[in-house]
Motif scaffolding. Structure first.
Motif, PDB file in Angstrom:
ATOM      1  N   THR B  88      27.955  25.158  67.050  1.00 19.10           N
ATOM      2  CA  THR B  88      28.522  25.976  68.122  1.00 19.10           C
ATOM      3  C   THR B  88      29.312  27.146  67.534  1.00 19.10           C
ATOM      4  N   ALA B  89      30.120  26.865  66.506  1.00 16.63           N
ATOM      5  CA  ALA B  89      30.938  27.923  65.909  1.00 16.63           C
ATOM      6  C   ALA B  89      30.054  29.020  65.319  1.00 16.63           C
ATOM      7  N   LYS B  90      28.997  28.599  64.633  1.00 20.01           N
ATOM      8  CA  LYS B  90      28.083  29.576  64.042  1.00 20.01           C
ATOM      9  C   LYS B  90      27.462  30.435  65.147  1.00 20.01           C
ATOM     10  N   TYR B  91      27.047  29.758  66.214  1.00 17.69           N
ATOM     11  CA  TYR B  91      26.438  30.464  67.333  1.00 17.69           C
ATOM     12  C   TYR B  91      27.412  31.475  67.940  1.00 17.69           C
ATOM     13  N   VAL B  92      28.673  31.032  68.143  1.00 16.94           N
ATOM     14  CA  VAL B  92      29.679  31.914  68.738  1.00 16.94           C
ATOM     15  C   VAL B  92      29.851  33.152  67.858  1.00 16.94           C
ATOM     16  N   ILE B  93      29.988  32.935  66.546  1.00 14.10           N
ATOM     17  CA  ILE B  93      30.240  34.067  65.655  1.00 14.10           C
ATOM     18  C   ILE B  93      29.062  35.036  65.664  1.00 14.10           C
ATOM     19  N   VAL B  94      27.845  34.496  65.465  1.00 14.35           N
ATOM     20  CA  VAL B  94      26.676  35.379  65.407  1.00 14.35           C
ATOM     21  C   VAL B  94      26.524  36.153  66.714  1.00 14.35           C
ATOM     22  N   SER B  95      26.618  35.439  67.844  1.00  6.74           N
ATOM     23  CA  SER B  95      26.303  36.147  69.087  1.00  6.74           C
ATOM     24  C   SER B  95      27.437  37.088  69.497  1.00  6.74           C
ATOM     25  N   ALA B 171      17.454  33.004  66.909  1.00 12.52           N
ATOM     26  CA  ALA B 171      16.611  33.467  68.010  1.00 12.52           C
ATOM     27  C   ALA B 171      17.366  33.324  69.333  1.00 12.52           C
ATOM     28  N   VAL B 172      18.037  32.181  69.527  1.00 19.24           N
ATOM     29  CA  VAL B 172      18.818  31.989  70.753  1.00 19.24           C
ATOM     30  C   VAL B 172      19.934  33.033  70.803  1.00 19.24           C
ATOM     31  N   ALA B 173      20.594  33.264  69.668  1.00 26.09           N
ATOM     32  CA  ALA B 173      21.684  34.233  69.631  1.00 26.09           C
ATOM     33  C   ALA B 173      21.182  35.644  69.936  1.00 26.09           C
ATOM     34  N   ILE B 174      19.988  35.982  69.449  1.00 32.98           N
ATOM     35  CA  ILE B 174      19.444  37.325  69.723  1.00 32.98           C
ATOM     36  C   ILE B 174      19.238  37.499  71.227  1.00 32.98           C
ATOM     37  N   THR B 175      18.686  36.475  71.870  1.00 36.97           N
ATOM     38  CA  THR B 175      18.506  36.556  73.322  1.00 36.97           C
ATOM     39  C   THR B 175      19.864  36.703  74.011  1.00 36.97           C
ATOM     40  N   ASP B 176      20.852  35.965  73.518  1.00 45.27           N
ATOM     41  CA  ASP B 176      22.192  36.049  74.090  1.00 45.27           C
ATOM     42  C   ASP B 176      22.780  37.453  73.878  1.00 45.27           C
ATOM     43  N   MET B 235      34.658  32.580  74.754  1.00 42.88           N
ATOM     44  CA  MET B 235      34.785  31.452  75.656  1.00 42.88           C
ATOM     45  C   MET B 235      33.421  31.059  76.231  1.00 42.88           C
ATOM     46  N   GLU B 236      32.671  32.077  76.680  1.00 44.32           N
ATOM     47  CA  GLU B 236      31.367  31.811  77.288  1.00 44.32           C
ATOM     48  C   GLU B 236      30.370  31.280  76.254  1.00 44.32           C
ATOM     49  N   ALA B 237      30.403  31.849  75.052  1.00 44.43           N
ATOM     50  CA  ALA B 237      29.457  31.412  74.019  1.00 44.43           C
ATOM     51  C   ALA B 237      29.777  29.983  73.587  1.00 44.43           C
ATOM     52  N   PHE B 238      31.060  29.640  73.591  1.00 40.91           N
ATOM     53  CA  PHE B 238      31.469  28.282  73.238  1.00 40.91           C
ATOM     54  C   PHE B 238      30.892  27.271  74.236  1.00 40.91           C
TER      55      PHE B 238
END
Lengths: 319, 301
Positions: B88-95, B171-176, B235-238
């Motif tokens: 989740t943390a990685k996703y939040v940072i990237v997106s 890929a998910v982060a790019i869409t986000d 907050m939303e990405a988390f």
């Protein structure tokens, strides 16, 4: 920018225009691809290179609304000639429309999911905006002990992750029989949007000069009359914008709908992905369903464009 | 706060002579909303707080047994849960970083004399208004290794996006980023348009370079509003669930909301999932608190 327009400044501007155009094209490409796939014949949806120019057809929408099965044998010429134009489109795609014993065309699951989305989104919007308008007026005009804490409380209910709220709600709904019902979703969406509607409406209410009502009170109006006859008409634009925001949120919501409904009250967002099975999905039908589902929101976005900033920032920032 | 519009509450005010008193009206307008939110938001949370101390399973008729803090202890010691938090943390940072770069960048481009600026801005805002789940689903076709337009346009051959464990989260982060950069752009534009023109004029007279102007004038003045966008998006990405859940089923994209969903509604470990929900809840409330403090600070300006 700088008042002096130099030639460097002008060419910089040209670069910016080119940059914005490229970004806009990239951002709209996925949406364009949905819209164009919705009008493609099935065999052109997944080609290499991708098909850009094609004869648009309506068959994905016919397939979207009807229940179909694979054709084992080709229809006889008489069958084909007797079929209405839209059924021939299904025949052409190598499928046939499923009919009941009495020959009635069977609908697919899509129209009922679309209706469920409409029922749930509209009802919850009316409730959330209605309650939110009153509450926002209260917060805007009266002194309230611990006002900041109450407003924080109201906002924080919106910040909870849907899955966190969904677990106890699912257990409670199971006890009272609200799982997979319209009202179950309506209540959840109303609660979710209510906090948003209070924050947004409070911003709009704060902008209406309180002198308007005070003049009315001096003229012998009661507070209630002043609210309904003076404040509400002044707030009409704000109410409309808030309503559209609430509608879009409820319309788009996925996680609650996935958990709380499975058939009777299922809305379109969990339904559309469930149509992508394990095999090779018919992307034209998915695109058609997606296209129809996105259309109302796209229209609303254009109507709302002057309010988007305020709506997206909880009314904290005004234009 | 807008203290100027506050009316003092006086039960014997002029309007109270006829009709309801202001006090009654205030209560009538506010209390139903508070009650509604308590019943449908706070009460369920108390309900699940109770279950979080039990081994309750909603799928079995067995009664719940009180197990004390065992659920919490096990969860906090579970390396798999921590890897979900790490994902989740990685996703939040990237997106969020991606959204800020793209969103603020586009806002800088748009903050000039551009023909059809209003129309272009509205078109750019379209992605964030659409349903994440429904549009996200369609990105599956765009990412398809053999006939997706992304690979075709970028000339990537049959590069695997979603079925590649190392790539799926990006890929998910790019869409986000595609969906939510417009949000950062919108708030940045508001911040940029509020920068007083005379500051730029003064800088131009002083022959300040555009580098200096950007870092000394533009950025500091836009920073507060950009900060709102960043905290809000964090907050939303988390909390993210829809996109990752729909696009892939890779273990490398199992963000905490998905873990929670599976624990509660697929494995039916109801008691344990209630405990995990509480751990997530406390984290969210901490970020929300920062967000609201910041909002109020910016509002007061």
């Amino acid at each position: 920018m700088a008042a002096v327009t130099t030639s460097a400044e002008r060419s910089l501007n040209k670069l910016a225009i080119v940059g914005v155009l490229i970004v806009t094209i990239i951002f709209l490409a996925p949406i364009y691809w949905i819209a164009s796939t919705a009008f493609k014949p099935r065999n052109l949806a997944t080609t290499i290179p991708p098909t850009v120019v094609f004869q648009p057809e309506i068959s994905p929408f016919v397939k979207l609304f009807t229940k179909r099965s694979q054709l084992r044998t080709a229809p006889t010429p008489e069958q084909y000639a007797a079929a209405p134009w839209w059924e021939r489109l299904v025949f052409d795609g190598g499928e046939k429309v499923v009919r009941s014993g009495r020959g009635e065309v069977q609908w697919s699951g899509y129209p009922s999911r679309f209706m469920n989305s409409l029922i749930v989104a509209i009802t919850s919007t009316i409730l959330a905006v209605g309650m939110g308008t009153f509450t926002a007026y209260g917060f805007s005009r009266f002194k309230i002990k611990g006002e900041q804490d109450l407003l924080f409380f109201i906002l924080s209910t919106r910040m909870l992750p849907p899955v966190v709220v969904a677990i106890p709600m699912f257990l409670m709904y199971r006890v009272v029989g609200l799982n997979d019902t319209h009202w179950g979703l309506i209540i959840l969406y109303t609660a979710f949007n209510l906090s948003f509607s209070v924050w947004l409406m409070k911003g709009f209410m704060d902008e209406i000069p309180k002198e308007y009502e005070e003049a009315a009170l001096v003229d012998g109006y009661t507070r209630m009359e002043a609210f309904f006859k003076i404040v509400l008409p002044e707030a009409a634009t704000g109410i409309a914008a808030t309503a559209v925001f609430c509608f879009i949120t409820a319309w788009n919501e996925y996680a609650f709908a996935l958990i709380m409904t499975n058939r009777r009250a299922q809305t379109a967002p969990p339904f559309i992905p469930s149509q992508v099975g394990s095999g090779l999905p018919d992307w034209t039908v998915i695109a058609a369903g997606t296209f129809l589902f996105l259309l109302p929101v796209a229209i609303f976005t254009f109507l709302l464009r002057n309010h988007l900033l305020r709506g997206m920032s909880f009314g904290a920032i005004r234009k | 706060m807008a203290t100027a519009v506050m009316t003092t509450l006086d039960p014997k005010s002029r309007s109270a002579a006829r009709g309801m008193s202001d006090l009654t009206i205030r209560n009538l307008f506010i209390i139903p909303t508070i009650v509604f939110l308590i019943v449908f938001n706070i009460f369920p949370l108390l309900y699940s707080l109770g279950y979080s101390f039990t081994d309750f399973r909603a799928s079995s008729p067995a009664a719940a047994n009180f197990v004390g803090l065992q659920n919490y202890r096990e969860l906090l010691n579970d390396p798999f849960i921590w890897s979900n938090f790490a994902i989740t943390a990685k996703y939040v940072i990237v997106s969020v970083v991606g959204q800020v770069i793209v969103g603020f960048g586009v806002a800088l481009l748009l903050n000039r004399d551009i023909p059809l600026k209003g129309l272009l801005t509205t078109l750019l805002l379209l992605p964030m208004m659409l349903s994440m789940a429904v549009v996200g689903l369609f990105w599956k076709l765009l990412y398809d290794p053999s006939f997706g337009i992304i690979n075709y346009t970028l000339g990537l051959g049959s590069f695997e996006w979603l079925s590649n464990p190392d790539m799926a989260l990006y890929a998910v982060a790019i869409t986000d980023i595609w969906m939510w950069s417009p949000f950062v752009m919108l708030l940045s534009l508001a911040g940029l348009s509020a920068v007083p023109k005379h500051l730029y004029e003064a800088a131009a007279i002083d022959r300040a370079g555009s580098f200096y102007t950007f870092f000394r004038i533009t950025l500091p003045l836009v920073a507060p509003i950009l900060m709102i966008a960043i905290i809000f998006r964090t907050m939303e990405a988390f909390k993210t669930f829809d996109l990752a859940y729909i696009l892939t089923s890779q273990p490398t994209t199992e963000v905490i909301s998905i873990r929670l969903y599976k624990m509660a509604f697929q494995e039916w470990q109801t008691g344990r999932s209630c405990a995990l929900a509480y751990i997530v809840l406390i984290m969210i409330l901490a970020i929300t608190n920062i967000y609201v403090k910041y909002l109020n600070k910016v509002k007061e300006r």
